[in-house]
Design an enzyme around this catalytic site. Structure first.
Site, PDB file in Angstrom:
ATOM      1  CB  CYS A  74     -55.975  34.246  27.314  1.00  0.00           C
ATOM      2  SG  CYS A  74     -56.379  32.733  28.185  1.00  0.00           S
ATOM      3  CD  GLU A  75     -57.823  35.479  34.520  1.00  0.00           C
ATOM      4  OE1 GLU A  75     -58.462  34.720  35.265  1.00  0.00           O
ATOM      5  OE2 GLU A  75     -57.789  36.707  34.671  1.00  0.00           O
ATOM      6  CG  HIS A  76     -57.448  30.672  31.677  1.00  0.00           C
ATOM      7  ND1 HIS A  76     -58.659  30.894  31.063  1.00  0.00           N
ATOM      8  CD2 HIS A  76     -57.655  30.834  32.996  1.00  0.00           C
ATOM      9  CE1 HIS A  76     -59.568  31.158  31.990  1.00  0.00           C
ATOM     10  NE2 HIS A  76     -58.989  31.131  33.161  1.00  0.00           N
ATOM     11  CG  HIS A  77     -53.816  29.188  27.540  1.00  0.00           C
ATOM     12  ND1 HIS A  77     -55.189  29.327  27.502  1.00  0.00           N
ATOM     13  CD2 HIS A  77     -53.571  27.893  27.841  1.00  0.00           C
ATOM     14  CE1 HIS A  77     -55.751  28.154  27.760  1.00  0.00           C
ATOM     15  NE2 HIS A  77     -54.807  27.271  27.977  1.00  0.00           N
ATOM     16  CD  GLN A 115     -64.783  38.084  24.621  1.00  0.00           C
ATOM     17  OE1 GLN A 115     -63.996  37.302  24.120  1.00  0.00           O
ATOM     18  NE2 GLN A 115     -65.863  38.504  23.974  1.00  0.00           N
ATOM     19  CG  HIS A 143     -60.455  34.273  23.094  1.00  0.00           C
ATOM     20  ND1 HIS A 143     -60.209  34.624  24.392  1.00  0.00           N
ATOM     21  CD2 HIS A 143     -61.626  34.875  22.763  1.00  0.00           C
ATOM     22  CE1 HIS A 143     -61.183  35.387  24.836  1.00  0.00           C
ATOM     23  NE2 HIS A 143     -62.061  35.554  23.861  1.00  0.00           N
ATOM     24  CB  CYS A 145     -55.793  30.512  24.366  1.00  0.00           C
ATOM     25  SG  CYS A 145     -57.369  31.249  24.752  1.00  0.00           S
TER      26      CYS A 145
END
Length: 186
Positions: A74-77, A115, A143, A145
């Site tokens: 995940c590019e956010h976490h 995704q 996920h 996250c």
């Protein structure tokens, strides 16, 4: 873009210090090197020869590879998300080696991602390379996250799809694909 191994090792060492760990303790002292090698490995898997075969040009039925194991971050976490990919296409004079469908998934997944974008990238790449009558991609992912932070609710599966060409315009073709991957109500 190649992985900057030295910069990555420094960053991992700083990360470990920032979360209160001692990067020189026994279990962690090799971690910056291991992480850098892992990302170099990921980088090598992003490029591959997408071999096409025209000698099977008269084959015009669905080609499906399902239950492809897929892992991404995940590019956010920067936490993993993982699950299964199902890919189908209907040739238009050209087919590819079946392993190339798996390699396509891996090439786009082994980088920080979301995704939804990943699903579209796979479909668009296959449309561009194969110029088929259509492409269908379904990703079913858990996920971390969401499972280990935030709502802390493991076991949920997020499903995304990208339909191109005949899979979008022809209900029977779409239904055949969904039935073959076990997602149809029929």
């Amino acid at each position: 873009m190649a992985v900057d191994k030295e910069k990555l090792k420094q960053a991992i060492r700083l990360f470990l210090e920032a979360i209160g760990e001692d990067p020189d303790r026994e279990g962690l002292k090799e971690t910056p090197e291991r992480v850098a090698r892992m990302w170099e490995e990921f980088d090598r898997q992003r490029s591959f020869d997408f071999k096409l075969f025209e000698e099977f040009g008269d084959y015009n039925e669905m080609v499906l590879v399902k239950d492809i194991n897929i892992y991404s971050l995940c590019e956010h976490h920067l936490l993993p998300f993982f699950g299964k990919a199902h890919i189908a296409y209907i040739p238009n004079g050209i087919v590819c080696g079946l392993s190339k469908l798996v390699r396509t998934v891996r090439a786009f997944a082994l980088r920080p991602q979301v995704q939804e974008r990943l699903t579209n990238q796979i479909a668009d790449f296959l449309m561009e390379q194969l110029k088929p009558k259509g492409v269908a991609v379904v990703l079913e992912m858990e996920h971390l996250c969401m499972s280990m932070r935030g709502v802390m609710s493991p076991g949920h599966i997020t499903t995304t799809s990208a339909l191109r060409g005949i899979f979008l315009s022809d209900l029977r073709t779409r239904e055949e694909f969904l039935k073959l991957i076990g997602k149809s109500n029929q």
